[in-house]
Write a protein that holds these residues in place. Structure first.
Motif, PDB file in Angstrom:
ATOM      1  N   THR A  34       0.863  -1.187   0.000  1.00 34.89           N
ATOM      2  CA  THR A  34       0.000   0.000   0.000  1.00 34.89           C
ATOM      3  C   THR A  34       0.897   1.234   0.000  1.00 34.89           C
ATOM      4  OG1 THR A  34      -0.206  -0.156   2.399  1.00 34.89           O
ATOM      5  CG2 THR A  34      -2.021  -1.042   1.065  1.00 34.89           C
ATOM      6  N   ASP A  35       0.277   2.396  -0.135  1.00 34.93           N
ATOM      7  CA  ASP A  35       1.037   3.618  -0.404  1.00 34.93           C
ATOM      8  C   ASP A  35       0.746   4.676   0.666  1.00 34.93           C
ATOM      9  OD1 ASP A  35       2.493   5.555  -1.655  1.00 34.93           O
ATOM     10  OD2 ASP A  35       1.454   5.440  -3.580  1.00 34.93           O
ATOM     11  N   ASP A  36       1.753   4.997   1.455  1.00 34.80           N
ATOM     12  CA  ASP A  36       1.618   6.059   2.477  1.00 34.80           C
ATOM     13  C   ASP A  36       0.669   5.685   3.611  1.00 34.80           C
ATOM     14  OD1 ASP A  36       3.149   7.415   0.623  1.00 34.80           O
ATOM     15  OD2 ASP A  36       1.833   9.155   0.463  1.00 34.80           O
ATOM     16  N   GLN A  37       0.502   4.394   3.866  1.00 38.46           N
ATOM     17  CA  GLN A  37      -0.384   3.966   4.961  1.00 38.46           C
ATOM     18  C   GLN A  37       0.395   3.982   6.279  1.00 38.46           C
ATOM     19  OE1 GLN A  37      -2.223   0.156   4.297  1.00 38.46           O
ATOM     20  NE2 GLN A  37      -3.375   0.205   6.219  1.00 38.46           N
ATOM     21  N   TYR A  74      10.130   7.429   1.353  1.00 40.85           N
ATOM     22  CA  TYR A  74       9.096   7.758   0.369  1.00 40.85           C
ATOM     23  C   TYR A  74       9.156   6.875  -0.860  1.00 40.85           C
ATOM     24  CZ  TYR A  74      12.548  11.395  -1.180  1.00 40.85           C
ATOM     25  OH  TYR A  74      13.651  12.092  -1.568  1.00 40.85           O
ATOM     26  N   CYS A  75       8.151   7.137  -1.733  1.00 36.13           N
ATOM     27  CA  CYS A  75       7.647   6.116  -2.676  1.00 36.13           C
ATOM     28  C   CYS A  75       8.659   5.402  -3.569  1.00 36.13           C
ATOM     29  CB  CYS A  75       6.601   6.750  -3.586  1.00 36.13           C
ATOM     30  SG  CYS A  75       5.227   7.496  -2.733  1.00 36.13           S
ATOM     31  N   SER A  76       9.209   6.144  -4.533  1.00 37.82           N
ATOM     32  CA  SER A  76       9.947   5.484  -5.600  1.00 37.82           C
ATOM     33  C   SER A  76      11.177   4.721  -5.085  1.00 37.82           C
ATOM     34  CB  SER A  76      10.346   6.512  -6.667  1.00 37.82           C
ATOM     35  OG  SER A  76      11.088   5.898  -7.672  1.00 37.82           O
ATOM     36  N   SER A  78      11.788   3.495  -2.163  1.00 42.08           N
ATOM     37  CA  SER A  78      11.384   2.348  -1.352  1.00 42.08           C
ATOM     38  C   SER A  78      11.006   1.164  -2.243  1.00 42.08           C
ATOM     39  CB  SER A  78      10.195   2.750  -0.463  1.00 42.08           C
ATOM     40  OG  SER A  78       9.706   1.625   0.208  1.00 42.08           O
ATOM     41  N   ARG A  79      10.298   1.450  -3.328  1.00 44.93           N
ATOM     42  CA  ARG A  79       9.894   0.390  -4.269  1.00 44.93           C
ATOM     43  C   ARG A  79      11.109  -0.201  -4.993  1.00 44.93           C
ATOM     44  NH1 ARG A  79       4.099   1.590  -5.367  1.00 44.93           N
ATOM     45  NH2 ARG A  79       3.682   2.838  -3.524  1.00 44.93           N
ATOM     46  N   ALA A  80      12.088   0.679  -5.307  1.00 45.33           N
ATOM     47  CA  ALA A  80      13.301   0.198  -5.990  1.00 45.33           C
ATOM     48  C   ALA A  80      14.040  -0.810  -5.091  1.00 45.33           C
ATOM     49  CB  ALA A  80      14.199   1.384  -6.335  1.00 45.33           C
ATOM     50  N   PRO A 216      -3.484   4.241   0.367  1.00 51.28           N
ATOM     51  CA  PRO A 216      -4.314   5.437   0.515  1.00 51.28           C
ATOM     52  C   PRO A 216      -3.553   6.751   0.224  1.00 51.28           C
ATOM     53  CG  PRO A 216      -3.519   4.763   2.667  1.00 51.28           C
ATOM     54  CD  PRO A 216      -2.887   3.837   1.659  1.00 51.28           C
ATOM     55  N   HIS A 217      -2.682   6.720  -0.795  1.00 49.64           N
ATOM     56  CA  HIS A 217      -1.990   7.948  -1.223  1.00 49.64           C
ATOM     57  C   HIS A 217      -3.046   8.967  -1.688  1.00 49.64           C
ATOM     58  CE1 HIS A 217       0.705  10.526  -3.605  1.00 49.64           C
ATOM     59  NE2 HIS A 217       1.761   9.840  -3.180  1.00 49.64           N
ATOM     60  N   SER A 218      -2.694  10.270  -1.581  1.00 50.99           N
ATOM     61  CA  SER A 218      -3.580  11.291  -2.119  1.00 50.99           C
ATOM     62  C   SER A 218      -3.710  11.074  -3.644  1.00 50.99           C
ATOM     63  CB  SER A 218      -3.013  12.677  -1.838  1.00 50.99           C
ATOM     64  OG  SER A 218      -1.770  12.813  -2.505  1.00 50.99           O
ATOM     65  N   SER A 274       3.370  -1.453   3.792  1.00 50.59           N
ATOM     66  CA  SER A 274       3.213  -0.133   3.187  1.00 50.59           C
ATOM     67  C   SER A 274       4.575   0.310   2.668  1.00 50.59           C
ATOM     68  CB  SER A 274       2.702   0.849   4.249  1.00 50.59           C
ATOM     69  OG  SER A 274       2.616   2.162   3.725  1.00 50.59           O
ATOM     70  N   ASP A 275       4.597   1.194   1.670  1.00 55.78           N
ATOM     71  CA  ASP A 275       5.889   1.555   1.052  1.00 55.78           C
ATOM     72  C   ASP A 275       6.696   2.548   1.886  1.00 55.78           C
ATOM     73  OD1 ASP A 275       4.261   3.805   0.505  1.00 55.78           O
ATOM     74  OD2 ASP A 275       5.252   4.193  -1.407  1.00 55.78           O
ATOM     75  N   ASN A 276       6.021   3.237   2.800  1.00 53.81           N
ATOM     76  CA  ASN A 276       6.723   4.185   3.693  1.00 53.81           C
ATOM     77  C   ASN A 276       5.743   4.537   4.807  1.00 53.81           C
ATOM     78  OD1 ASN A 276       6.272   5.991   0.819  1.00 53.81           O
ATOM     79  ND2 ASN A 276       5.149   6.690   2.617  1.00 53.81           N
ATOM     80  N   GLY A 277       6.196   5.362   5.750  1.00 48.62           N
ATOM     81  CA  GLY A 277       5.323   5.765   6.844  1.00 48.62           C
ATOM     82  C   GLY A 277       4.125   6.544   6.326  1.00 48.62           C
ATOM     83  N   HIS A 291       6.745  11.070  10.152  1.00 53.31           N
ATOM     84  CA  HIS A 291       5.814  10.683   9.080  1.00 53.31           C
ATOM     85  C   HIS A 291       6.605  10.437   7.803  1.00 53.31           C
ATOM     86  CE1 HIS A 291       6.520  14.786   7.758  1.00 53.31           C
ATOM     87  NE2 HIS A 291       6.212  15.202   8.972  1.00 53.31           N
ATOM     88  N   LYS A 292       5.883  10.124   6.735  1.00 52.22           N
ATOM     89  CA  LYS A 292       6.478   9.944   5.400  1.00 52.22           C
ATOM     90  C   LYS A 292       7.521  11.038   5.129  1.00 52.22           C
ATOM     91  CE  LYS A 292       5.207  10.302   0.515  1.00 52.22           C
ATOM     92  NZ  LYS A 292       4.139  10.426  -0.476  1.00 52.22           N
ATOM     93  N   GLY A 293       8.673  10.653   4.613  1.00 48.42           N
ATOM     94  CA  GLY A 293       9.716  11.627   4.279  1.00 48.42           C
ATOM     95  C   GLY A 293      10.799  11.721   5.340  1.00 48.42           C
TER      96      GLY A 293
HETATM   97 CA    CA Z   1       4.483   6.188  -0.744  1.00 48.10          CA
END
Ligand code: CA
Length: 462
Positions: A34-37, A74-76, A78-80, A216-218, A274-277, A291-293
């Motif tokens: 999930t994204d940003d959960q 954060y997103c990219s 973390s996925r890499a 639940p990303h924006s 989740s991919d990040n906080g 939080h995220k970041g």
């Molecule tokens: Ca994310």
């Protein structure tokens, strides 16, 4: 048919049967991201306002990682890390992609990195990527080039939930072809349906699905049906965020029922993280800080479990630190693949640890690097060093006494700082500079300034 032909045919049949037997023994694998959960936005980590019954059931049947980290806040990046099993700084992927990335094939995880999809495909798996990609915007770096037989999703970092194509990065594709609007409803539901359709294809091969919900990303989008279960939350816009989480949970419940109905649940691994906080608005990372970041625990510690009824004893909580990079070698070992060939992996297979065959810790030390060292962190044993750009200071915490990172003990422990800094420098000497940069440093300074100004305005007295 002469004797020689019969012998060849017999040998061929034996090999085919053995291959089939071997293939059937290999587990199916569903990696759900999930994204940003936020860490606390699942019932199994204590959420009391967001209903997540399906995730809670799967978590209780498996092993919950109570100190489960991702390799970037954060997103990219973390996925890499997740998809390659390697610290993404190894290949300079510690920034999000700039917006013009779709025109430049050198921006993103390079094809020279072997993704888990490629390793599993080599071993006969059929592979699917569903949802958000965000590790390479250029078409040459999309899932079909990274070992995925099937792809349904969008290339970029965020997307409206109705699937309206805004630009090439915010367009839903199926195997490279644009998906028509009439096929889409609400993306979370669409991603679930696509996963179920992939699972129920009648093929002998085991499958690997990377199901990366953008929820639940924006932006905060939901349906009336999903909002029904969270409309009791009278707290800013959290009811919408919560319904986005609940929509994922409902989808995962359907996937679980599909596995049961097809009699394949026991030999299917489901991992959820989740991919990040949690993002700064509406998510809940408490009791963790940040939080995220950020590289505080709230930015990198995530809800995380593994479920595999046939091989993993359920109802367990594993509390030693693990990291998303561990999933790559865990899946390889689960599929009986020789992991020694993948010697450049930073992750460790978690199977010996969660089965209690190895009572030690998977990792002596863990590292995080963001934007080429603009921020970094090291966790060794109970100590965590955080060179924080937000706080403009190198902080030190003892997580054993202070898992919430309230008390900076850097001034009293210069010798520990020196040791952890040296370990970071040694580790970082094997990394490369970021291949591109993103606006994160600028955003950090703005965000921290806003926080300090708010504090100043609202605080009086000594
Ligand atoms: Ca994310």
């Amino acid at each position: 048919m002469n004797y020689q032909s019969k012998t060849i045919l017999f040998a061929f049949l034996c090999i085919s049967m053995l291959n089939q037997l071997y293939a059937q023994e290999q587990p199916n694998i569903i990696l759900i991201l999930t994204d940003d959960q936020g860490w606390a936005d699942v019932g199994f980590n204590g959420s009391t306002d967001i209903p997540t019954p399906s995730l809670d059931k799967l978590a209780s049947e498996g092993v919950i990682f109570s100190n489960g980290y991702v390799s970037h806040p954060y997103c990219s990046p973390s996925r890499a890390g997740l998809l390659t099993g390697r610290y993404q700084a190894r290949f300079g992927h510690d920034c999000n992609m700039p917006y013009e990335g779709e025109n430049d094939a050198s921006i993103g995880t390079p094809l020279s990195e072997k993704m888990i999809s490629e390793a599993l495909k080599e071993q006969g798996y059929r592979t699917s990527a569903i949802g958000k990609w965000h590790v390479g915007d250029h078409p040459d770096l999309h899932p079909p080039a990274q070992g995925f037989d099937h792809w349904f999703g969008f290339p970029g970092g965020n997307m409206n939930y109705w699937g309206y194509p805004a630009n090439p990065l915010q367009t839903i594709y199926r195997n490279g072809e644009e998906v028509s609007q009439s096929e889409l409803s609400y993306l979370t539901d669409d991603f679930t349906d696509e996963a179920i359709s992939f699972i129920t294809k009648k093929e002998d091969k085991p499958f690997f699905i990377y199901l990366a919900y953008n929820a639940p990303h924006s932006p905060d989008h939901t349906t009336k049906k999903h909002l029904e279960k969270t409309k009791h939350i009278e707290y800013s816009g959290r009811n919408i965020y919560a319904s986005m989480v609940n929509a994922v949970d409902t989808g995962i419940g359907k996937i679980d029922s599909t596995l049961v109905a097809n009699n394949i649940k026991d030999n299917t691994i489901i991992v959820f993280l989740s991919d990040n906080g949690g993002r700064i608005e509406h998510a809940d990372n408490r009791p963790y800080r940040g939080h995220k970041g950020m590289l505080f625990e709230g930015g990198i510690k995530v809800p995380f479990f593994i479920n595999w009824p046939e091989k993993i004893i359920g109802n367990q909580v594993y509390d030693k630190p693990v990291i998303s990079l561990d999933l790559y070698p865990t899946f390889l070992q689960a599929a009986n693949i020789d992991t020694t060939k993948e010697s450049n992996l930073d992750g460790k297979s978690l199977l010996p640890y969660i089965s209690n065959k190895n009572k030690g810790a998977p990792h002596d030390i863990l590292f995080w690097r963001s934007v080429g060292g603009f921020e970094y962190a090291v966790r060794k044993g109970d100590y965590k060093l955080y060179k924080s750009a937000y706080k403009n200071k190198t902080l030190l915490f003892n997580l054993k006494n202070d898992s919430y990172e309230r008390y900076d003990i850097s001034d009293e422990n210069p010798e520990i700082i020196i040791k952890l800094e040296a370990a970071y420098k040694k580790w970082d000497s094997k990394n490369i500079a970021p291949g591109w940069v993103d606006p994160h440093p600028k955003n950090v300074i703005l965000e921290e300034k806003r926080l300090q100004e708010t504090l100043k305005k609202s605080t009086k007295g000594k």
